[in-house]
Scaffold this motif. Structure first.
Motif, PDB file in Angstrom:
ATOM      1  N   ALA A  37       0.810  -1.203   0.000  1.00  0.00           N
ATOM      2  CA  ALA A  37       0.000   0.000   0.000  1.00  0.00           C
ATOM      3  C   ALA A  37       0.853   1.266   0.000  1.00  0.00           C
ATOM      4  N   GLY A  38       1.990   1.250   0.706  1.00  0.00           N
ATOM      5  CA  GLY A  38       2.853   2.417   0.741  1.00  0.00           C
ATOM      6  C   GLY A  38       3.407   2.763  -0.627  1.00  0.00           C
ATOM      7  N   ALA A  39       3.848   1.766  -1.368  1.00  0.00           N
ATOM      8  CA  ALA A  39       4.380   1.993  -2.708  1.00  0.00           C
ATOM      9  C   ALA A  39       3.288   2.493  -3.649  1.00  0.00           C
ATOM     10  N   ASP A  40       2.084   1.935  -3.513  1.00  0.00           N
ATOM     11  CA  ASP A  40       0.973   2.383  -4.343  1.00  0.00           C
ATOM     12  C   ASP A  40       0.642   3.850  -4.055  1.00  0.00           C
ATOM     13  N   ALA A  41       0.641   4.212  -2.771  1.00  0.00           N
ATOM     14  CA  ALA A  41       0.326   5.597  -2.391  1.00  0.00           C
ATOM     15  C   ALA A  41       1.320   6.570  -3.011  1.00  0.00           C
ATOM     16  N   ALA A  42       2.603   6.249  -2.938  1.00  0.00           N
ATOM     17  CA  ALA A  42       3.627   7.129  -3.501  1.00  0.00           C
ATOM     18  C   ALA A  42       3.442   7.284  -5.010  1.00  0.00           C
ATOM     19  N   LYS A  43       3.050   6.210  -5.668  1.00  0.00           N
ATOM     20  CA  LYS A  43       2.800   6.275  -7.121  1.00  0.00           C
ATOM     21  C   LYS A  43       1.606   7.178  -7.422  1.00  0.00           C
ATOM     22  N   TYR A  44       0.552   7.065  -6.612  1.00  0.00           N
ATOM     23  CA  TYR A  44      -0.644   7.861  -6.867  1.00  0.00           C
ATOM     24  C   TYR A  44      -0.377   9.354  -6.712  1.00  0.00           C
ATOM     25  N   VAL A  45       0.390   9.724  -5.686  1.00  0.00           N
ATOM     26  CA  VAL A  45       0.615  11.155  -5.478  1.00  0.00           C
ATOM     27  C   VAL A  45       1.457  11.735  -6.612  1.00  0.00           C
ATOM     28  N   ALA A  46       2.337  10.909  -7.197  1.00  0.00           N
ATOM     29  CA  ALA A  46       3.143  11.372  -8.323  1.00  0.00           C
ATOM     30  C   ALA A  46       2.317  11.491  -9.600  1.00  0.00           C
ATOM     31  N   GLU A  47       1.369  10.566  -9.785  1.00  0.00           N
ATOM     32  CA  GLU A  47       0.621  10.510 -11.034  1.00  0.00           C
ATOM     33  C   GLU A  47      -0.731  11.219 -10.982  1.00  0.00           C
ATOM     34  N   ASN A  48      -1.333  11.289  -9.790  1.00  0.00           N
ATOM     35  CA  ASN A  48      -2.709  11.764  -9.678  1.00  0.00           C
ATOM     36  C   ASN A  48      -2.887  12.831  -8.605  1.00  0.00           C
ATOM     37  N   GLY A  49      -1.792  13.522  -8.246  1.00  0.00           N
ATOM     38  CA  GLY A  49      -1.848  14.478  -7.160  1.00  0.00           C
ATOM     39  C   GLY A  49      -2.500  15.800  -7.546  1.00  0.00           C
ATOM     40  N   PHE A  50      -3.378  16.307  -6.688  1.00  0.00           N
ATOM     41  CA  PHE A  50      -4.043  17.588  -6.890  1.00  0.00           C
ATOM     42  C   PHE A  50      -4.058  18.369  -5.582  1.00  0.00           C
ATOM     43  N   THR A  51      -4.087  19.687  -5.690  1.00  0.00           N
ATOM     44  CA  THR A  51      -4.267  20.537  -4.524  1.00  0.00           C
ATOM     45  C   THR A  51      -4.902  21.842  -4.971  1.00  0.00           C
ATOM     46  N   ASN A  52      -5.420  22.590  -4.008  1.00  0.00           N
ATOM     47  CA  ASN A  52      -6.086  23.845  -4.342  1.00  0.00           C
ATOM     48  C   ASN A  52      -5.165  24.801  -5.091  1.00  0.00           C
ATOM     49  N   ASP A  53      -5.716  25.492  -6.085  1.00  0.00           N
ATOM     50  CA  ASP A  53      -4.998  26.555  -6.766  1.00  0.00           C
ATOM     51  C   ASP A  53      -4.670  27.654  -5.760  1.00  0.00           C
ATOM     52  N   ILE A  54      -3.556  28.299  -5.925  1.00  0.00           N
ATOM     53  CA  ILE A  54      -3.132  29.346  -5.002  1.00  0.00           C
ATOM     54  C   ILE A  54      -4.138  30.497  -4.949  1.00  0.00           C
ATOM     55  N   MET A  55      -4.953  30.664  -6.005  1.00  0.00           N
ATOM     56  CA  MET A  55      -5.944  31.738  -6.030  1.00  0.00           C
ATOM     57  C   MET A  55      -7.362  31.240  -5.733  1.00  0.00           C
ATOM     58  N   TRP A  56      -7.470  30.020  -5.251  1.00  0.00           N
ATOM     59  CA  TRP A  56      -8.767  29.516  -4.774  1.00  0.00           C
ATOM     60  C   TRP A  56      -8.940  30.076  -3.363  1.00  0.00           C
ATOM     61  N   SER A  57      -9.545  31.238  -3.261  1.00  0.00           N
ATOM     62  CA  SER A  57      -9.574  31.988  -2.016  1.00  0.00           C
ATOM     63  C   SER A  57     -10.561  31.404  -1.022  1.00  0.00           C
ATOM     64  N   GLY A  58     -10.489  31.883   0.208  1.00  0.00           N
ATOM     65  CA  GLY A  58     -11.428  31.447   1.230  1.00  0.00           C
ATOM     66  C   GLY A  58     -12.865  31.721   0.855  1.00  0.00           C
ATOM     67  N   ALA A  59     -13.111  32.879   0.240  1.00  0.00           N
ATOM     68  CA  ALA A  59     -14.469  33.231  -0.175  1.00  0.00           C
ATOM     69  C   ALA A  59     -15.009  32.255  -1.219  1.00  0.00           C
ATOM     70  N   LEU A  60     -14.158  31.874  -2.181  1.00  0.00           N
ATOM     71  CA  LEU A  60     -14.588  30.914  -3.198  1.00  0.00           C
ATOM     72  C   LEU A  60     -14.810  29.534  -2.588  1.00  0.00           C
ATOM     73  N   GLY A  61     -13.889  29.127  -1.730  1.00  0.00           N
ATOM     74  CA  GLY A  61     -14.020  27.823  -1.088  1.00  0.00           C
ATOM     75  C   GLY A  61     -15.277  27.723  -0.244  1.00  0.00           C
ATOM     76  N   ASP A  62     -15.583  28.778   0.494  1.00  0.00           N
ATOM     77  CA  ASP A  62     -16.776  28.773   1.338  1.00  0.00           C
ATOM     78  C   ASP A  62     -18.042  28.675   0.493  1.00  0.00           C
ATOM     79  N   ALA A  63     -18.095  29.451  -0.584  1.00  0.00           N
ATOM     80  CA  ALA A  63     -19.274  29.415  -1.458  1.00  0.00           C
ATOM     81  C   ALA A  63     -19.405  28.052  -2.126  1.00  0.00           C
ATOM     82  N   PHE A  64     -18.282  27.498  -2.563  1.00  0.00           N
ATOM     83  CA  PHE A  64     -18.281  26.182  -3.204  1.00  0.00           C
ATOM     84  C   PHE A  64     -18.787  25.116  -2.231  1.00  0.00           C
ATOM     85  N   ASN A  65     -18.238  25.101  -1.027  1.00  0.00           N
ATOM     86  CA  ASN A  65     -18.605  24.071  -0.048  1.00  0.00           C
ATOM     87  C   ASN A  65     -20.090  24.147   0.311  1.00  0.00           C
ATOM     88  N   ALA A  66     -20.592  25.365   0.455  1.00  0.00           N
ATOM     89  CA  ALA A  66     -22.007  25.527   0.803  1.00  0.00           C
ATOM     90  C   ALA A  66     -22.900  24.984  -0.304  1.00  0.00           C
TER      91      ALA A  66
END
Length: 434
Positions: free
Chosen positions: A373-402
């Motif tokens: 599982a550890g090796a699979d996890a490392a592969k996934y983060v390299a191939e399928n990793g995502f994170t919030n855009d630096i300009m995805w602001s708190g206001a946008l995130g709050d509206a999106f989540n709601a």
């Protein structure tokens, strides 16, 4: 339990950091061997020791036992300057932000995702391209992409945390079910293996709405913002259908709506309360201790014809204060520790909990990621990793989540619920760019 090391992951899933009390850590001793054959500790290459220079280095408080002693040991081994480590309990981000507004700024400090837009815009971070550009291809490309803003890199990645989907292979095999590769297959598998004693899929005591919101966006094949960062890039039928698909899954009985612990805690999965659980890599040691080899991990599966598998990641970066008294000396130290000293980078990722080294070539040297599982996890983060855009602001995130919550929990029409989001995004992004 450790809140702090995980908070940077939560925005990726749309969950408030205040809701999290996550993770356990190992108490492994410092390794006395260098697994990478790197140069011994000491002064930066080509420079004489600068013992008359004192640098301050800030860390947030890690929950894993041994981290504080490790980073103090790293600092003590550097002879290019005297490095004073400050361990900062409490609300690190707020404490750091306040300190950066004074005349007494720390020389080196860690920041979630390598720096915020506010820090960059206000000139608080020194660009580090001169030390990282020659080696940036050695780092996880998804992390480097997030650490880069307008062609400048303001932090050197230290280590990577991630979320992923745990499952019990034996439960699938008993029903002759293949490991799911699409969301539709996940729905079918979860409903097939659930019983009166074990739930199908678990992602939190809110039914998964909090942590999965942005993941559904990415898994349906979208980005949060367009390339120019001027408008939202996901307001399509494919995204709306993904929300409806998860809502239908939740109503089908395949989603465990409540368990003995939250998604970020391994407790529910350890107790056998669900066949699938969304969680964090930090839970892997406890889960393997409970279930041995009967543990598998996958990325969140693709949803729809244009979808793709997804794992959210987070990474702290070592940053240098642009207004510090010893900017070049601070950059030399950051280069020494987080670029040159690969033995310490492996130790930091591997000896205190389970994390993925930021440099791709170092992943095989982390024994917790060596196989299974550890090796699979490392592969996934390299191939399928995502994170919030630096300009995805708190206001946008709050509206999106709601809006996501209203669609899934209250049966709102997704297209109607997001009707005003496009204009809100344009307005907010224009303010941020201005």
């Amino acid at each position: 339990m450790n809140l702090n090391r995980r908070t940077l992951l939560l925005a990726g899933g749309g969950l408030s950091a205040a809701a999290v009390l996550a993770a356990c850590g190992d108490n492994n001793p410092l390794s006395s061997e260098s697994p990478t054959g790197t140069a011994p500790s000491g002064s930066p290459s080509g420079s004489a020791p600068a013992s008359d220079v004192t640098l301050t280095q800030w860390y947030h408080e890690y929950g894993e036992a041994g981290v504080k002693e490790a980073v103090e040991k790293y600092a003590a081994e550097y002879t290019g300057a005297k490095v004073e480590v400050r361990w900062t309990p409490g609300e690190y981000a707020k404490i750091l932000a306040a300190q950066l507004l004074t005349d007494d700024v720390p020389d080196v400090f860690e920041v979630e995702q390598g720096g915020s837009l506010d820090m960059i815009r206000s000139g608080q971070l020194e660009p580090l391209n001169d030390i990282i550009d020659p080696v940036k291809d050695q780092f996880n490309p998804a992390v480097i992409k997030r650490f880069t803003f307008e062609d400048k890199i303001y932090g050197v990645p230290q280590t990577i945390d991630m979320q992923l989907l745990y499952y019990r292979p034996s439960l699938l095999e008993a029903k002759n079910i293949a490991v799911p590769t699409t969301f539709e297959e996940l729905v079918a598998a979860a409903n097939a293996v659930k019983t009166s004693d074990i739930g199908g899929f678990f992602a939190g005591n809110d039914g998964g709405v909090g942590v999965l919101g942005t993941i559904l966006l990415w898994a349906s094949g979208h980005e949060q913002l367009n390339e120019e960062r001027t408008e939202a890039a996901f307001l399509t039928d494919d995204f709306y259908n993904a929300l409806v698909a998860y809502r239908d899954f939740s109503k089908s009985g395949g989603v465990l709506q409540a368990a003995s612990a939250e998604w970020y805690d391994p407790g529910a999965f350890v107790n056998g309360e669900a066949a699938f659980q969304w969680g964090g890599l930090w839970s892997l040691p406890a889960i393997k201790e409970a279930h041995g080899d009967d543990v598998g991990v996958i990325a969140f599966p693709a949803i729809g014809a244009k979808g793709r598998p997804v794992v959210p990641f987070g990474a702290f970066g070592a940053c240098v204060a642009a207004k510090g008294k010893n900017v070049q000396a601070a950059k030399d130290f950051v280069k020494w520790l987080w670029i040159d000293q690969e033995d310490k980078q492996v130790d930091f990722s591997n000896a205190y909990g389970t994390h993925v080294p930021a440099k791709v070539a170092l992943v095989p040297k982390a024994d917790k990621l060596a196989d299974g599982a550890g090796a699979d996890a490392a592969k996934y983060v390299a191939e399928n990793g995502f994170t919030n855009d630096i300009m995805w602001s708190g206001a946008l995130g709050d509206a999106f989540n709601a809006a996501v919550s209203n669609v899934i929990k209250n049966d709102a029409d997704p297209k109607a619920e997001f009707a005003g989001f496009a204009e809100k995004a344009k307005t907010e992004l224009a303010k941020l760019k201005g």
